[in-house]
Design an enzyme around this catalytic site. Structure first.
Site, mmCIF file in Angstrom:
data_model
loop_
_atom_site.group_PDB
_atom_site.id
_atom_site.type_symbol
_atom_site.label_atom_id
_atom_site.label_comp_id
_atom_site.label_asym_id
_atom_site.label_seq_id
_atom_site.Cartn_x
_atom_site.Cartn_y
_atom_site.Cartn_z
ATOM 1 N N ASP A 25 1.981 -7.291 -3.937
ATOM 2 C CA ASP A 25 1.114 -7.339 -2.950
ATOM 3 C C ASP A 25 1.953 -8.253 -1.892
ATOM 4 O O ASP A 25 2.266 -9.352 -2.501
ATOM 5 C CB ASP A 25 -0.223 -7.506 -3.393
ATOM 6 C CG ASP A 25 -1.125 -7.517 -2.238
ATOM 7 O OD1 ASP A 25 -0.928 -8.137 -0.904
ATOM 8 O OD2 ASP A 25 -2.330 -6.721 -2.205
ATOM 9 N N SER A 26 2.015 -7.790 -0.595
ATOM 10 C CA SER A 26 2.650 -8.790 0.278
ATOM 11 C C SER A 26 2.067 -10.074 0.220
ATOM 12 O O SER A 26 2.632 -10.819 0.897
ATOM 13 C CB SER A 26 2.999 -8.174 1.172
ATOM 14 O OG SER A 26 2.264 -7.977 2.314
ATOM 15 N N SER A 27 0.721 -10.412 0.094
ATOM 16 C CA SER A 27 0.306 -11.674 0.108
ATOM 17 C C SER A 27 0.705 -12.588 -0.779
ATOM 18 O O SER A 27 0.398 -13.647 -0.637
ATOM 19 C CB SER A 27 -1.289 -11.486 -0.051
ATOM 20 O OG SER A 27 -1.924 -10.137 0.455
ATOM 21 N N GLN A 62 -1.064 -19.961 20.979
ATOM 22 C CA GLN A 62 -1.960 -19.246 20.132
ATOM 23 C C GLN A 62 -2.208 -17.731 20.664
ATOM 24 O O GLN A 62 -2.681 -16.835 20.163
ATOM 25 C CB GLN A 62 -3.288 -19.922 19.976
ATOM 26 C CG GLN A 62 -3.213 -21.031 19.455
ATOM 27 C CD GLN A 62 -4.706 -21.592 19.488
ATOM 28 O OE1 GLN A 62 -5.595 -20.901 19.741
ATOM 29 N NE2 GLN A 62 -4.695 -22.966 18.921
ATOM 30 N N CYS A 63 -1.669 -17.487 22.029
ATOM 31 C CA CYS A 63 -1.756 -16.213 22.690
ATOM 32 C C CYS A 63 -0.944 -15.236 21.988
ATOM 33 O O CYS A 63 0.047 -15.556 21.687
ATOM 34 C CB CYS A 63 -1.473 -16.206 24.099
ATOM 35 S SG CYS A 63 -2.626 -17.508 24.965
ATOM 36 N N THR A 109 1.842 -4.766 4.629
ATOM 37 C CA THR A 109 1.840 -4.981 5.832
ATOM 38 C C THR A 109 1.320 -6.620 6.038
ATOM 39 O O THR A 109 1.597 -7.023 7.241
ATOM 40 C CB THR A 109 0.781 -4.168 6.829
ATOM 41 O OG1 THR A 109 -0.461 -4.118 6.054
ATOM 42 C CG2 THR A 109 1.311 -2.610 6.640
ATOM 43 N N ASP A 110 0.636 -7.044 5.165
ATOM 44 C CA ASP A 110 0.153 -8.405 5.438
ATOM 45 C C ASP A 110 1.138 -9.368 5.883
ATOM 46 O O ASP A 110 0.882 -10.293 6.562
ATOM 47 C CB ASP A 110 -0.742 -8.724 4.113
ATOM 48 C CG ASP A 110 -1.844 -8.064 3.896
ATOM 49 O OD1 ASP A 110 -2.483 -7.432 5.020
ATOM 50 O OD2 ASP A 110 -2.533 -8.057 3.028
ATOM 51 N N THR A 154 0.785 -1.163 -0.032
ATOM 52 C CA THR A 154 -0.027 0.055 -0.061
ATOM 53 C C THR A 154 0.819 1.268 0.142
ATOM 54 O O THR A 154 0.528 2.174 -0.782
ATOM 55 C CB THR A 154 -0.864 0.048 1.155
ATOM 56 O OG1 THR A 154 -1.799 -1.175 1.226
ATOM 57 C CG2 THR A 154 -1.799 1.073 1.183
ATOM 58 N N THR A 198 3.987 -9.442 14.942
ATOM 59 C CA THR A 198 2.474 -9.945 14.495
ATOM 60 C C THR A 198 1.654 -8.625 14.102
ATOM 61 O O THR A 198 1.790 -7.684 14.746
ATOM 62 C CB THR A 198 1.809 -10.657 15.637
ATOM 63 O OG1 THR A 198 2.890 -11.755 16.050
ATOM 64 C CG2 THR A 198 0.690 -11.281 15.168
HETATM 65 N N1 ASP Z 1 -2.473 -6.110 0.826
HETATM 66 C C1 ASP Z 1 -1.197 -5.189 1.046
HETATM 67 C C2 ASP Z 1 -0.168 -5.893 1.188
HETATM 68 O O1 ASP Z 1 0.316 -6.369 2.281
HETATM 69 C C3 ASP Z 1 -1.658 -4.242 2.445
HETATM 70 C C4 ASP Z 1 -0.730 -3.465 2.938
HETATM 71 O O2 ASP Z 1 0.244 -3.181 2.080
HETATM 72 O O3 ASP Z 1 -0.851 -2.814 3.918
HETATM 73 O O4 ASP Z 1 0.832 -5.438 0.456
#
Ligand code: ASP
Length: 350
Positions: A64-66, A286-287, A96-97, A20, A173
């Site tokens: 996109d980091s996904s 998981q905590c 951020t993902d 983003t 995280t």
């Molecule tokens: N989907 C975006 C990514 O992780 C979201 C972001 O950048 O915050 O690439």
């Protein structure tokens, strides 16, 4: 490229991978598009006020980091290795993902760092009025360029700078999908906080054993890992598929609380079966805060007796990255298990 000034004290390599932060509205198409990082000074003129030279590199294609894969981590490690001697610090702009995964991975792949590698990104594109991107980027560049009185980097670590706090990368995280405070580091204090000044938390920051030694750049990763998240109602079939699947060398078991799992006979039998098949089984909680202690409850003790390794207060992101790294480097599973319970990069506290 930013023109060099006489007062320059540090040089920073800015690596834009996607996400983003680098988006700007195209007035013609009225859609968000990645902006040209060669023009970064036009977008963020505040960067020109630092006594610092900034060069940039852009991933092609931007991602996109996904879509991040270990090959992207390798690309980053190769780039940092090639440019290591030329720059005082590295800032990586990343979605951020999966930022916590990438920062964890680089913390293991870069051993003995003497320079900062600071990840940042944003929740809103840099080209929109209320963006958090500019502040994140400016703080990241300032932190990556700061040195102490001896001329050593103030934070020679892989870290994430986000919403005015600096965190050790392998402790983070992503906890919020839309708030500016997107990341948490519950099990390790902030390395720095940016207020009117940037306040560094010296005792929390790792330093290299030898400032003059070049880091070791690790490039072998073994990704044969899966994650079993325990939940009420989990069935023997699902547990068997994940624990005993023939494609995995290791399984991270995400347990309840202090490392607990169902005490039912079939569950522990399957854990024993996977263990006797030679699977590396790692227990993380998981905590979001605290860690595993398999000596408190009978259910935890059962896991320990079945050969499950203690992940202490590791995040799942860091456990995954550590397994990829250790299994890539080491063939002997016993050795991998010993190192999993050893603090290598500040990723666990025992
Ligand atoms: N989907 C975006 C990514 O992780 C979201 C972001 O950048 O915050 O690439």
């Amino acid at each position: 490229m930013i023109p060099e000034e006489k007062r320059i004290k540090s040089s920073i390599l800015l690596i834009y991978t996607g996400g983003t932060i680098g988006m700007k509205e195209d007035p013609v198409e009225q859609a968000l598009k990645p902006f040209d990082f060669e023009q970064i000074l036009q977008e963020v003129p505040e960067l020109g006020k630092f006594a610092c030279k900034i060069d940039s590199r852009t991933f092609s294609p931007l991602i996109d980091s996904s879509d991040v894969e270990p090959s992207n981590w390798l690309e980053l490690v190769n780039l940092i290795e090639e440019e290591y001697d030329k720059y005082d610090g590295f800032v990586i702009l990343h979605g951020t993902d999966t930022m916590a995964y990438s920062a964890s991975a680089l913390s293991f792949m870069l051993e003995g760092l003497t320079k900062p590698v600071v990840f940042t990104g944003s929740q809103l594109p840099i080209g929109v009025p209320r963006t958090d991107g500019k502040e994140n980027l400016i703080s990241a560049v300032e932190i990556a360029s700061e040195k102490d009185e001896e001329g050593h980097a103030k934070v020679p670590e892989v870290c994430i700078c986000f919403d005015n706090v600096l965190m050790r990368g392998n402790r983070t995280t992503k906890i919020n999908a839309d708030n500016f405070r997107a990341f948490r580091s519950e099990n390790w204090p902030y390395l720095a906080e940016a207020g009117i000044n940037i306040r560094y938390n010296g005792p929390a920051i790792r330093k290299p054993e030898d400032w003059d030694k070049r880091p070791v750049f690790h490039k072998k990763l073994d990704t044969r890992v899966s994650i079993l998240k325990i939940h009420p109602g989990i069935t023997p079939e699902v547990v068997r598929d994940i624990l005993c699947g023939c494609q995995t060398r290791a399984v991270i078991i995400e347990t309840y609380g202090a490392g607990n799992a169902p005490s039912r006979g079939w569950f522990l039998d399957m854990v024993r079966e996977a263990s006797s098949m030679g699977k590396i089984l790692l227990n993380v909680t998981q905590c979001i805060a605290g860690g595993v202690n398999m000596d408190i409850y009978a259910t935890g003790k059962g896991l320990k007796e079945a050969g499950v390794i203690n992940g202490y207060d590791s995040t799942t992101e860091s456990a995954l990255a550590k397994l990829f790294y250790l299994m890539g480097e080491i063939q002997d599973d016993q050795q991998v298990k010993i190192l999993l319970e050893t603090d290598l990069r500040g990723e666990i506290s025992k």
